[in-house]
Each structure stands twice: as structure tokens, then as C-alpha cells.
Write an enzyme that holds these catalytic residues in place. Sequence first.
Site, PDB file in Angstrom:
ATOM      1  N   GLU A  10     -82.965  -7.462-128.089  1.00  0.00           N
ATOM      2  CA  GLU A  10     -82.417  -6.329-126.982  1.00  0.00           C
ATOM      3  C   GLU A  10     -80.885  -5.852-126.921  1.00  0.00           C
ATOM      4  OE1 GLU A  10     -82.584  -8.342-123.416  1.00  0.00           O
ATOM      5  OE2 GLU A  10     -85.024  -9.532-123.838  1.00  0.00           O
ATOM      6  N   ILE A  24     -90.433 -21.454-112.822  1.00  0.00           N
ATOM      7  CA  ILE A  24     -91.389 -20.100-112.524  1.00  0.00           C
ATOM      8  C   ILE A  24     -92.712 -20.244-113.056  1.00  0.00           C
ATOM      9  CG2 ILE A  24     -91.380 -18.061-114.048  1.00  0.00           C
ATOM     10  CD1 ILE A  24     -88.269 -18.234-114.844  1.00  0.00           C
ATOM     11  N   HIS A  51     -86.461  -5.732-120.153  1.00  0.00           N
ATOM     12  CA  HIS A  51     -85.621  -7.272-119.457  1.00  0.00           C
ATOM     13  C   HIS A  51     -85.025  -7.259-117.792  1.00  0.00           C
ATOM     14  CE1 HIS A  51     -83.348 -11.397-120.340  1.00  0.00           C
ATOM     15  NE2 HIS A  51     -84.301 -11.130-119.646  1.00  0.00           N
ATOM     16  N   ARG A  76     -87.412 -15.017-122.703  1.00  0.00           N
ATOM     17  CA  ARG A  76     -86.612 -14.953-124.359  1.00  0.00           C
ATOM     18  C   ARG A  76     -87.408 -14.027-125.011  1.00  0.00           C
ATOM     19  NH1 ARG A  76     -83.655 -14.481-120.450  1.00  0.00           N
ATOM     20  NH2 ARG A  76     -81.752 -15.917-120.044  1.00  0.00           N
TER      21      ARG A  76
HETATM   22  N1  LIG Z   1     -87.498 -11.838-117.795  1.00  0.00           N
HETATM   23  C1  LIG Z   1     -86.387 -12.464-116.814  1.00  0.00           C
HETATM   24  O1  LIG Z   1     -86.012 -11.460-115.964  1.00  0.00           O
HETATM   25  C2  LIG Z   1     -85.901 -14.161-116.607  1.00  0.00           C
HETATM   26  C3  LIG Z   1     -86.008 -15.056-117.940  1.00  0.00           C
HETATM   27  N2  LIG Z   1     -85.889 -16.384-117.436  1.00  0.00           N
HETATM   28  C4  LIG Z   1     -86.605 -17.173-118.508  1.00  0.00           C
HETATM   29  O2  LIG Z   1     -87.144 -17.837-118.602  1.00  0.00           O
HETATM   30  C5  LIG Z   1     -87.565 -18.919-118.231  1.00  0.00           C
HETATM   31  C6  LIG Z   1     -87.974 -20.028-118.216  1.00  0.00           C
HETATM   32  O3  LIG Z   1     -86.884 -20.385-116.454  1.00  0.00           O
HETATM   33  P1  LIG Z   1     -87.250 -20.969-116.113  1.00  0.00           P
HETATM   34  O4  LIG Z   1     -88.792 -21.518-114.786  1.00  0.00           O
HETATM   35  O5  LIG Z   1     -86.253 -20.741-114.622  1.00  0.00           O
HETATM   36  O6  LIG Z   1     -86.635 -22.728-116.512  1.00  0.00           O
HETATM   37  P2  LIG Z   1     -87.092 -24.069-115.897  1.00  0.00           P
HETATM   38  O7  LIG Z   1     -85.625 -25.004-117.018  1.00  0.00           O
HETATM   39  O8  LIG Z   1     -87.402 -24.384-114.533  1.00  0.00           O
HETATM   40  O9  LIG Z   1     -88.221 -24.679-116.859  1.00  0.00           O
HETATM   41  C7  LIG Z   1     -88.262 -24.282-118.193  1.00  0.00           C
HETATM   42  C8  LIG Z   1     -89.640 -24.790-118.814  1.00  0.00           C
HETATM   43  O10 LIG Z   1     -89.726 -25.585-120.141  1.00  0.00           O
HETATM   44  C9  LIG Z   1     -90.257 -26.529-121.230  1.00  0.00           C
HETATM   45  N3  LIG Z   1     -89.158 -26.182-122.550  1.00  0.00           N
HETATM   46  C10 LIG Z   1     -88.753 -26.101-122.481  1.00  0.00           C
HETATM   47  N4  LIG Z   1     -88.131 -26.143-123.864  1.00  0.00           N
HETATM   48  C11 LIG Z   1     -89.718 -26.011-124.657  1.00  0.00           C
HETATM   49  C12 LIG Z   1     -90.134 -26.587-125.667  1.00  0.00           C
HETATM   50  N5  LIG Z   1     -89.033 -25.953-126.773  1.00  0.00           N
HETATM   51  N6  LIG Z   1     -91.673 -25.544-125.998  1.00  0.00           N
HETATM   52  C13 LIG Z   1     -91.558 -26.554-124.672  1.00  0.00           C
HETATM   53  N7  LIG Z   1     -91.463 -26.253-123.170  1.00  0.00           N
HETATM   54  C14 LIG Z   1     -90.445 -26.306-123.582  1.00  0.00           C
HETATM   55  C15 LIG Z   1     -89.367 -26.748-119.642  1.00  0.00           C
HETATM   56  O11 LIG Z   1     -89.482 -28.663-120.133  1.00  0.00           O
HETATM   57  C16 LIG Z   1     -89.618 -26.786-118.771  1.00  0.00           C
HETATM   58  O12 LIG Z   1     -90.719 -26.913-118.332  1.00  0.00           O
HETATM   59  C17 LIG Z   1     -86.329 -19.196-119.320  1.00  0.00           C
HETATM   60  O13 LIG Z   1     -85.928 -18.903-120.712  1.00  0.00           O
HETATM   61  C18 LIG Z   1     -85.469 -18.211-118.409  1.00  0.00           C
HETATM   62  O14 LIG Z   1     -84.302 -17.680-119.341  1.00  0.00           O
HETATM   63  C19 LIG Z   1     -85.678 -16.705-116.451  1.00  0.00           C
HETATM   64  C20 LIG Z   1     -85.356 -15.927-115.851  1.00  0.00           C
HETATM   65  C21 LIG Z   1     -85.592 -14.266-115.731  1.00  0.00           C
HETATM   66  O1  LIG Z   2     -83.204 -13.293-118.076  1.00  0.00           O
HETATM   67  C1  LIG Z   2     -83.008 -13.293-116.741  1.00  0.00           C
HETATM   68  C2  LIG Z   2     -81.900 -14.828-116.892  1.00  0.00           C
HETATM   69  O2  LIG Z   2     -82.064 -14.608-115.520  1.00  0.00           O
HETATM   70  O3  LIG Z   2     -82.633 -15.871-117.802  1.00  0.00           O
END
Ligand SMILES: NC(=O)C1=CN([C@@H]2O[C@H](COP(=O)(O)OP(=O)(O)OC[C@H]3O[C@@H](n4cnc5c(N)ncnc54)[C@H](O)[C@@H]3O)[C@@H](O)[C@H]2O)C=CC1
Ligand SMILES: O=CC(=O)O
Length: 281
Positions: A227, A134, A245, A198
Amino acid sequence: MEPPLRDLPQLLVINPPAFFNYGDPFAAKFAVLRAWESPLPLPGFLSAHAQSARALLCSGAARCRRRGMAVANAGEVFSDDVADEAVGLALAVLRRVSAADRFVRRGLWAEEGDFALGSKLAGKRVGIVGLGSIGLQVAKRLEAFGCPVSYNSRTKKPSVSYPFYANVNSQQTQTHHMIDKSVLLALGKDGILINVCRGAIIDEKELVQSLVRGEIRGAGLDVFENEPNVPEELLSLDNVILSPHVAVFTEESFQDLAELMIANLEAFFSNEPLITLVIDE
Ligand SMILES: NC(=O)C1=CN([C@@H]2O[C@H](COP(=O)(O)OP(=O)(O)OC[C@H]3O[C@@H](n4cnc5c(N)ncnc54)[C@H](O)[C@@H]3O)[C@@H](O)[C@H]2O)C=CC1
Ligand SMILES: O=CC(=O)O
């Protein structure tokens, strides 16, 4: 002619789905057994079908993985939508889109005249926390707005040239509350904060205080610590955009998700590698 049900691979679906009911096109390829439609309580449903079924659709990936089950996730299906939402929130906060809408609806345009100035997104310095699938999409979009991007992530990404910062605050040891008072103060009066990740990564109490006191310009929040409860103080603030969300909630992303699930299931039942297998970092 449709193959008889018993010749189709069985799927046990544990939770009622949010946006699709595992009907077509799942039904064309799999015998879908829905726990919530069964007269049996869940343990009975599982013991009745677990021998014959090999695939389980449920939440609780960590527990499944601890039991040695292969787990697939949504991969990058949602990344575009969440990145769009992040940029949309940034624009909405800076250009005061919700406040302007309320101003017109309340008849204040005619009564009071000019609406307060907003601020432009173009050229603003952006720091992305977590440059994963993302975060990369957010960076790509913001580059098009002429925003210089830098980032913090667990590790430096060799594939990008954005400046990398190893920490967002001086004592970053964990994800919980990594956006703390010191980060908010560093962001300053002209800074805005967008959270589509989150709720718990931000110290929400400190964020509320910073917004109430005007220590940061504004915030766009799709996620919250508790939430669906949103801190009361935020409800009356004009410099905050609140969203329940829903960053992933588009018709297209759920269609793509259904296709990805079917592709993963087909790979699994053909003994091929899963397309979006979850592996430890
Ligand atoms: N608002 C919504 O509807 C949604 C929210 N999300 C959330 O978005 C976030 C990112 O998702 P993706 O990009 O798909 O995940 P991803 O796994 O591709 O990327 C996460 C990144 O965060 C980094 N990371 C993890 N822990 C860390 C820390 N303590 N300090 C700094 N960097 C850290 C990782 O190195 C990675 O590059 C997740 O928390 C996911 O739950 C995902 C989908 C929908
Ligand atoms: O927040 C939604 C997710 O897929 O993570």
C-alpha cells in the site's frame, strides 16, 4: 474552574493524529504535549518530557512491550465497521455494484440495454479466515443472509458451533501468503475472495492472475501487499472492488476510539487495569 496544567497527567503524543487532534475532551483531563508542535527534534522532545510524563501515545506496540511498557489497543471498537465493510464488499462484488454504476454513468444502459447478471449472497457458503473479533461480526452478519459459515483460526473456538478447519491449505505454517494458488483454485470459478485483514496474507500476484484468467469470480479488497500501490492489472477489471484501506473509517468508530483511549488513560493514571491491555496469546 479548570485545574492548572501542571496538576493534569501528562500525555506525550508522538505522531500527528489522523482523525482527531487530542483536543476536547482529552484537554479537559490531560496535559497533551504534541511532539510535532514542539520546536525540539523528537529525541530532544522525549528527553525533555519523559521524566514527568507517564503515558505515551504512539504506534510501535511491539517495541514498547519489549521495553516492559503496558500497551492498550483499540479492542473491539472497529469490529462492526470492518465487518460491515467485508459484507459490503461481498455484496458489491456479487451484485457488481461498481460495474453497474459505471454502466449507467457511461450511458451504456440506454445504448446497450440489459446489464449482465450478478449473483446472490443469500445462501452462499462462506469460509472465514481468522475468527477473532472482526471475523465473529462477519459471521453474525452472514448468518442473517442465510450463509452457512465455517472458519479457520489458530485454534478452535469453543464459543461457536461453526465447522472448524485447522488449515486453509495443505502446508499452512504462517500467515504470510496463506491464501496461495491452491486456495484460489479451490475457491473456483464461482468463488469470491474478500480481504479486510492485511494484504500480505494473500499471494497478490497469484490473486491477480486468478482474476485476470477468470479462475475466481471476483474479489473485494480493502488491503494490499504494498500500500498504497495497487497492482496495475486490477484497475481495469470489472470483477474487482478496490478500497483504500478504509474499513474502519467512520465518524462513529473514531468517536468510540477517543472514548476508549480516555477510559484506558484514566484507568492507567488511577492504577487500575487497562481496559484493552494487549497480552500475548
Ligand atoms: N481493513 C482495516 O481497516 C482493518 C483491518 N484489521 C485487520 O483485521 C485483522 C483481524 O482483526 P481482529 O479481528 O481485530 O483481530 P483478532 O485478534 O480479534 O482476531 C484475529 C484472529 O485471527 C486468528 N489468526 C491469527 N493468525 C492466524 C493464522 N496464521 N491462521 C489462522 N488464523 C489466524 C487468531 O486466532 C484470531 O482468532 C487483523 O489482521 C487486523 O490487522 C483490523 C482493523 C481494521
Ligand atoms: O487496519 C487498520 C487497523 O486498525 O488494523
